[in-house]
Design an enzyme around this catalytic site. Structure first.
Site, short mmCIF file in Angstrom:
data_model
loop_
_atom_site.label_atom_id
_atom_site.label_comp_id
_atom_site.label_asym_id
_atom_site.label_seq_id
_atom_site.Cartn_x
_atom_site.Cartn_y
_atom_site.Cartn_z
N GLU A 1 0.86 -1.19 0.00
CA GLU A 1 0.00 0.00 0.00
C GLU A 1 0.89 1.23 0.00
O GLU A 1 1.92 1.23 0.66
CB GLU A 1 -0.87 0.08 1.26
CG GLU A 1 -1.92 -0.99 1.38
CD GLU A 1 -1.40 -2.18 2.17
OE1 GLU A 1 -0.43 -2.01 2.94
OE2 GLU A 1 -1.95 -3.28 2.00
N TYR B 1 8.21 1.87 -6.98
CA TYR B 1 7.50 0.59 -7.09
C TYR B 1 7.17 0.27 -8.56
O TYR B 1 7.29 -0.88 -8.98
CB TYR B 1 6.23 0.62 -6.24
CG TYR B 1 6.49 0.83 -4.76
CD1 TYR B 1 7.56 0.20 -4.11
CD2 TYR B 1 5.70 1.69 -3.99
CE1 TYR B 1 7.82 0.41 -2.77
CE2 TYR B 1 5.95 1.90 -2.64
CZ TYR B 1 7.01 1.27 -2.03
OH TYR B 1 7.27 1.48 -0.70
C1 LIG Z 1 10.09 6.38 -1.13
C2 LIG Z 1 11.52 6.20 -0.64
C3 LIG Z 1 11.62 4.96 0.23
C4 LIG Z 1 12.43 6.02 -1.88
O1 LIG Z 1 13.77 5.87 -1.40
P1 LIG Z 1 14.98 6.67 -2.10
O2 LIG Z 1 16.23 6.18 -1.50
O3 LIG Z 1 14.69 8.12 -2.01
O4 LIG Z 1 14.81 6.19 -3.60
P2 LIG Z 1 15.98 5.84 -4.65
O5 LIG Z 1 16.98 6.93 -4.65
O6 LIG Z 1 16.45 4.47 -4.37
O7 LIG Z 1 15.18 5.89 -6.01
C5 LIG Z 1 14.70 4.68 -6.55
C6 LIG Z 1 13.72 4.95 -7.66
O8 LIG Z 1 12.57 5.61 -7.15
C7 LIG Z 1 11.99 6.37 -8.19
N1 LIG Z 1 11.91 7.73 -7.73
C8 LIG Z 1 12.65 8.32 -6.73
N2 LIG Z 1 12.25 9.59 -6.56
C9 LIG Z 1 11.25 9.81 -7.45
C10 LIG Z 1 10.40 10.90 -7.75
N3 LIG Z 1 10.50 12.06 -7.10
N4 LIG Z 1 9.45 10.73 -8.71
C11 LIG Z 1 9.31 9.56 -9.37
N5 LIG Z 1 10.10 8.48 -9.13
C12 LIG Z 1 11.04 8.61 -8.19
C13 LIG Z 1 12.86 6.22 -9.40
O9 LIG Z 1 12.37 5.14 -10.16
C14 LIG Z 1 14.19 5.86 -8.78
O10 LIG Z 1 15.00 5.11 -9.62
P3 LIG Z 1 16.09 5.88 -10.56
O11 LIG Z 1 16.89 6.77 -9.65
O12 LIG Z 1 16.90 4.72 -11.12
O13 LIG Z 1 15.29 6.64 -11.56
C15 LIG Z 1 12.00 7.46 0.14
O14 LIG Z 1 11.89 8.59 -0.67
C16 LIG Z 1 11.25 7.70 1.44
O15 LIG Z 1 11.58 7.12 2.47
N6 LIG Z 1 10.24 8.58 1.43
C17 LIG Z 1 9.54 8.94 2.68
C18 LIG Z 1 8.83 7.76 3.30
C19 LIG Z 1 7.93 7.09 2.31
O16 LIG Z 1 7.12 7.74 1.66
N7 LIG Z 1 8.02 5.76 2.21
C20 LIG Z 1 7.21 4.96 1.32
C21 LIG Z 1 6.06 4.39 2.04
S1 LIG Z 1 5.09 3.36 0.96
#
Ligand SMILES: CC(C)(COP(=O)(O)OP(=O)(O)OC[C@H]1O[C@@H](n2cnc3c(N)ncnc32)[C@H](O)[C@@H]1OP(=O)(O)O)[C@@H](O)C(=O)NCCC(=O)NCCS
Length: 158
Positions: A109, A121
Site C-alpha cells: 500500500e 515501485y
Molecule cells: C520512497 C523512498 C523509500 C524512496 O527511497 P529513495 O532512497 O529516495 O529512492 P531511490 O533513490 O532508491 O530511487 C529509486 C527509484 O525511485 C523512483 N523515484 C525516486 N524519486 C522519485 C520521484 N521524485 N518521482 C518519481 N520516481 C522517483 C525512481 O524510479 C528511482 O529510480 P532511478 O533513480 O533509477 O530513476 C524514500 O523517498 C522515502 O523514504 N520517502 C519517505 C517515506 C515514504 O514515503 N516511504 C514509502 C512508504 S510506501
C-alpha cells in the site's frame, strides 16, 4: 562513509521511532506496531541501512514461509539520504527474501500522493490493483499495488 545493510535489532527501535515521527506526522508507527512486527519473525523480515553507525533507512516484509502472497510493510529513507539509491537497494533486499520464500506475488500500500514511492515501485514492476479510501487517515487514500514474482525476479537481478 560506508553504507551497510543488516537485519534489524530491538536496540534500533528508538531510532526507528524517531525517524517515523519525523517522516510520517499523520500515521507514524508506534512502539507496539514495531514490536508486533518483530514478534512476527520468521514471517516478517526487517532490514536497516546504516551510514557508519547511523541508521538512515529501514524496510520490512511480511512473507510467510509457505509460498503465500507477501506484503511490503514499510519502506523509509531519511530525508537527507533520499534520491541516492538506498530505497531501491532496500526494496531489492525485501524482494529477494520474498522470492526465496516462493511468494507468487508481492503486494503493498502506498499513499496516492507519494510520487517518489510510486515511481520506485513502478520501476520494479508493481501496478495498481485497487484503492482504499481513508486508509492512512481521513482524506488520505491508499493505492494497492501488486507485482508477480517472475517480473520481480527479473528486476532484482538488474
Ligand atoms: C520512497 C523512498 C523509500 C524512496 O527511497 P529513495 O532512497 O529516495 O529512492 P531511490 O533513490 O532508491 O530511487 C529509486 C527509484 O525511485 C523512483 N523515484 C525516486 N524519486 C522519485 C520521484 N521524485 N518521482 C518519481 N520516481 C522517483 C525512481 O524510479 C528511482 O529510480 P532511478 O533513480 O533509477 O530513476 C524514500 O523517498 C522515502 O523514504 N520517502 C519517505 C517515506 C515514504 O514515503 N516511504 C514509502 C512508504 S510506501
Amino acid at each position: 562513509m560506508t553504507i551497510s545493510y543488516r537485519t534489524v535489532l530491538r536496540a534500533d527501535l528508538p531510532t526507528l521511532l524517531a525517524i517515523e515521527a519525523e517522516l510520517y506526522p499523520v500515521d507514524a508507527w508506534s512502539l507496539d506496531i514495531f514490536e508486533s512486527e518483530f514478534d512476527g519473525i520468521p514471517d516478517t523480515r526487517y532490514y536497516v541501512v546504516a551510514e557508519g553507525k547511523e541508521i538512515v533507512g529501514y524496510a520490512g516484509l511480511f512473507s510467510p514461509l509457505t509460498g503465500e502472497v507477501a506484503d511490503i510493510q514499510t519502506m523509509t529513507v531519511v530525508k537527507s539520504e533520499q534520491g541516492k539509491g538506498i530505497g531501491k537497494a532496500l526494496l531489492k533486499l525485501l524482494l529477494i527474501e520474498a522470492l526465496r520464500r516462493e511468494a507468487p506475488d508481492v503486494l503493498l500500500e502506498v499513499r496516492e500522493d507519494n510520487a517518489s514511492a510510486i515511481g520506485l515501485y513502478q520501476s520494479a514492476g508493481f501496478e495498481e490493483i485497487s484503492r482504499r479510501k481513508n486508509y492512512y487517515a481521513p482524506g488520505i487514500h491508499a493505492i494497492i499495488m501488486a507485482a508477480p514474482s517472475h517480473l520481480l525476479s527479473e528486476w532484482v537481478t538488474r
